[in-house]
Design an enzyme around this catalytic site. Structure first.
Site, short mmCIF file in Angstrom:
data_model
loop_
_atom_site.label_atom_id
_atom_site.label_comp_id
_atom_site.label_asym_id
_atom_site.label_seq_id
_atom_site.Cartn_x
_atom_site.Cartn_y
_atom_site.Cartn_z
N HIS A 1 0.85 -1.19 0.00
CA HIS A 1 0.00 0.00 0.00
C HIS A 1 0.88 1.24 0.00
O HIS A 1 2.11 1.14 0.16
CB HIS A 1 -0.93 0.02 1.22
P1 TYD Z 1 -1.49 -2.60 7.77
O1 TYD Z 1 -0.95 -1.23 7.89
O2 TYD Z 1 -2.34 -2.91 6.57
O3 TYD Z 1 -0.31 -3.67 7.83
P2 TYD Z 1 0.97 -3.82 6.91
O4 TYD Z 1 2.12 -3.67 7.83
O5 TYD Z 1 0.94 -5.19 6.33
O6 TYD Z 1 0.91 -2.76 5.88
O7 TYD Z 1 -2.30 -2.92 9.09
C1 TYD Z 1 -2.82 -4.19 9.36
C2 TYD Z 1 -3.99 -4.05 10.30
O8 TYD Z 1 -3.57 -3.49 11.53
C3 TYD Z 1 -5.07 -3.15 9.75
O9 TYD Z 1 -6.32 -3.77 10.00
C4 TYD Z 1 -4.98 -1.89 10.56
C5 TYD Z 1 -4.32 -2.32 11.84
N1 TYD Z 1 -3.42 -1.30 12.35
C6 TYD Z 1 -3.78 -0.56 13.45
O10 TYD Z 1 -4.87 -0.72 14.02
N2 TYD Z 1 -2.91 0.38 13.93
C7 TYD Z 1 -1.71 0.60 13.37
O11 TYD Z 1 -0.92 1.46 13.84
C8 TYD Z 1 -1.36 -0.16 12.19
C9 TYD Z 1 -0.04 0.06 11.48
C10 TYD Z 1 -2.23 -1.10 11.73
#
Ligand code: TYD
Length: 134
Positions: free
Chosen positions: A52
Site C-alpha cells: 500500500h
Molecule cells: P497494515 O498497515 O495494513 O499492515 P501492513 O504492515 O501489512 O501494511 O495494518 C494491518 C492491520 O492493523 C489493519 O487492519 C490496521 C491495523 N493497524 C492498526 O490498528 N494500527 C496501526 O498502527 C497499524 C499500522 C495497523
C-alpha cells in the site's frame, strides 16, 4: 513525492563494551514529529507485509533485529532496500508504494510515523495509486 525523497538515515551509535546503544528523537534523526510507533514481528517465513501507499503519512523503518527487504515504488521506478542494522533508518515520504518481504526468523521491524493510524490515508489499490501518480 518520489523515490528521490527516500533516504537512509544513519542513527547515532554509542559503542560500549556493555552493549551498544542507538536512538532517534523527534525532528532530529527522524525528520518529522513522531505521532505513532508500531512494530511488525513473528512474521512467518515467506509472508509479505505492506502492499500500500499513504496519501500523506511519512515514516521511518528500522530493522531492530534480523533482516527484511523494503521494496519501494513511486509509479515510475522500483527500488529495494535491504535493512539489517539496528542503527539504520529508512525514511519513506508519502505517496510511495511499499512492500516488506524476505523477513528473517525473529526479525523485528520498528516503524515511526508522523500520524496516528487512519485507514482513510491508505491507498491499498495499486491501480489507484498509479493513476494518482500520473
Ligand atoms: P497494515 O498497515 O495494513 O499492515 P501492513 O504492515 O501489512 O501494511 O495494518 C494491518 C492491520 O492493523 C489493519 O487492519 C490496521 C491495523 N493497524 C492498526 O490498528 N494500527 C496501526 O498502527 C497499524 C499500522 C495497523
Amino acid at each position: 513525492m518520489g523515490l528521490e525523497q527516500v533516504k537512509i538515515i544513519a542513527l547515532p551509535k554509542i559503542l560500549d563494551e556493555r552493549g551498544n546503544l542507538s536512538f532517534f528523537e523527534n525532528q532530529k534523526q527522524v525528520p518529522f514529529s513522531i505521532a505513532r510507533v508500531y512494530w511488525i514481528y513473528d512474521v512467518p517465513g515467506g509472508e509479505v507485509r505492506g502492499g500500500h501507499a499513504y496519501k500523506t503519512l511519512q515514516e521511518v523503518i528500522i530493522a531492530l533485529s534480523g533482516s527484511f527487504d523494503v521494496v519501494l515504488n513511486d509509479g515510475k521506478e522500483e527500488k529495494t532496500f535491504s535493512l539489517n542494522r539496528s542503527y539504520t533508518g529508512l525514511y519513506i515520504p508519502s505517496m510511495v508504494w511499499r512492500r516488506l518481504e524476505n523477513f528473517s526468523t525473529n526479525s523485528l521491524a520498528l516503524i515511526a510515523a508522523d500520524q496516528p493510524y487512519n485507514e482513510k490515508d491508505y491507498i491499498r489499490n495499486y491501480e489507484e495509486f498509479s493513476a494518482l501518480k500520473r
